[in-house]
Design a protein around this motif. Structure first.
Motif, PDB file in Angstrom:
ATOM      1  N   LEU A 184       0.837  -1.195   0.000  1.00 55.25           N
ATOM      2  CA  LEU A 184       0.000   0.000   0.000  1.00 55.25           C
ATOM      3  C   LEU A 184       0.875   1.249   0.000  1.00 55.25           C
ATOM      4  CD1 LEU A 184      -2.736   1.439   0.144  1.00 55.25           C
ATOM      5  CD2 LEU A 184      -2.561   1.271   2.646  1.00 55.25           C
ATOM      6  N   LYS A 185       1.893   1.259   0.827  1.00 62.54           N
ATOM      7  CA  LYS A 185       2.778   2.420   0.892  1.00 62.54           C
ATOM      8  C   LYS A 185       3.415   2.689  -0.462  1.00 62.54           C
ATOM      9  CE  LYS A 185       6.690   4.428   3.333  1.00 62.54           C
ATOM     10  NZ  LYS A 185       7.707   4.244   4.385  1.00 62.54           N
ATOM     11  N   ASN A 186       3.912   1.657  -1.107  1.00 62.07           N
ATOM     12  CA  ASN A 186       4.544   1.851  -2.414  1.00 62.07           C
ATOM     13  C   ASN A 186       3.527   2.334  -3.452  1.00 62.07           C
ATOM     14  OD1 ASN A 186       7.177   1.652  -3.802  1.00 62.07           O
ATOM     15  ND2 ASN A 186       5.996   0.318  -5.162  1.00 62.07           N
ATOM     16  N   LYS A 215       0.365  11.492   4.399  1.00 64.25           N
ATOM     17  CA  LYS A 215       0.423  12.313   5.614  1.00 64.25           C
ATOM     18  C   LYS A 215      -0.322  11.637   6.757  1.00 64.25           C
ATOM     19  CE  LYS A 215      -1.000  16.767   7.457  1.00 64.25           C
ATOM     20  NZ  LYS A 215      -1.815  17.947   7.217  1.00 64.25           N
ATOM     21  N   GLU A 216      -1.536  11.168   6.494  1.00 59.65           N
ATOM     22  CA  GLU A 216      -2.343  10.525   7.540  1.00 59.65           C
ATOM     23  C   GLU A 216      -1.714   9.222   8.031  1.00 59.65           C
ATOM     24  OE1 GLU A 216      -4.701  11.849   9.192  1.00 59.65           O
ATOM     25  OE2 GLU A 216      -5.104  13.568   7.895  1.00 59.65           O
ATOM     26  N   MET A 217      -1.013   8.546   7.145  1.00 62.57           N
ATOM     27  CA  MET A 217      -0.362   7.287   7.521  1.00 62.57           C
ATOM     28  C   MET A 217       0.960   7.526   8.248  1.00 62.57           C
ATOM     29  SD  MET A 217      -2.527   5.006   6.519  1.00 62.57           S
ATOM     30  CE  MET A 217      -1.634   3.464   6.603  1.00 62.57           C
ATOM     31  N   GLY A 218       1.437   8.772   8.225  1.00 60.75           N
ATOM     32  CA  GLY A 218       2.711   9.076   8.867  1.00 60.75           C
ATOM     33  C   GLY A 218       3.905   8.718   8.011  1.00 60.75           C
ATOM     34  N   TRP A 219       3.694   8.660   6.701  1.00 59.80           N
ATOM     35  CA  TRP A 219       4.757   8.297   5.766  1.00 59.80           C
ATOM     36  C   TRP A 219       5.349   9.544   5.133  1.00 59.80           C
ATOM     37  CZ3 TRP A 219       0.955   4.595   2.907  1.00 59.80           C
ATOM     38  CH2 TRP A 219       0.781   3.428   3.650  1.00 59.80           C
ATOM     39  N   SER A 220       6.663   9.633   5.135  1.00 66.35           N
ATOM     40  CA  SER A 220       7.335  10.686   4.373  1.00 66.35           C
ATOM     41  C   SER A 220       7.265  10.315   2.905  1.00 66.35           C
ATOM     42  CB  SER A 220       8.800  10.780   4.794  1.00 66.35           C
ATOM     43  OG  SER A 220       8.889  11.135   6.147  1.00 66.35           O
TER      44      SER A 220
END
Length: 124
Positions: free
Chosen positions: A10-12, A105-110
């Motif tokens: 998901l992040k990728n 942003k909501e997930m806390g991912w740069s």
């Protein structure tokens, strides 16, 4: 919080959707319908996501992205996904990028460059 490979995927996918058109184009072979591939990967990630593992804010940001993509699907929007020039020219892609950045942003991912993976590209 959701952990493991599904969250990595998901992040990728979010990083790929948030990336510039130039970065998105570099993720796939030149013959691929890149917009289509990007949203298909996002959809596959959602299929494996447990919403109960997310905060309400995280779930809402993901839903906003999903709804926008769904509302901009169908025959009348096919060029947006099938023509690679749309990544650079269609303002809907700017909105997708903004929504994906909000998810990050909501997930806390740069925001980082998406990892180029061995994709299975849909052809024909």
């Amino acid at each position: 919080m959701c952990f493991g490979r599904n969250m990595d995927n998901l992040k990728n996918s979010i990083m790929a959707l948030a990336a510039s058109a130039k970065a998105q184009k570099a993720l796939y072979p030149s013959f691929a319908a890149i917009g289509d591939e990007l949203v298909l990967e996002f959809g596959e990630c959602l299929d494996n996501l447990k919403i109960s593992d997310l905060t309400p804010e995280q779930a809402a940001s993901i839903e906003a992205l999903e709804v926008f993509i769904t509302q901009h699907s169908g025959k009348q929007f096919s060029a947006m996904y099938l023509e690679n020039s749309a990544l650079f020219e269609d303002p809907n892609w700017d909105e997708i990028r903004l929504l994906a950045k909000q998810v990050a942003k909501e997930m806390g991912w740069s925001l980082t460059d998406p990892v180029k993976q061995k994709h299975r590209v849909v052809t024909g």
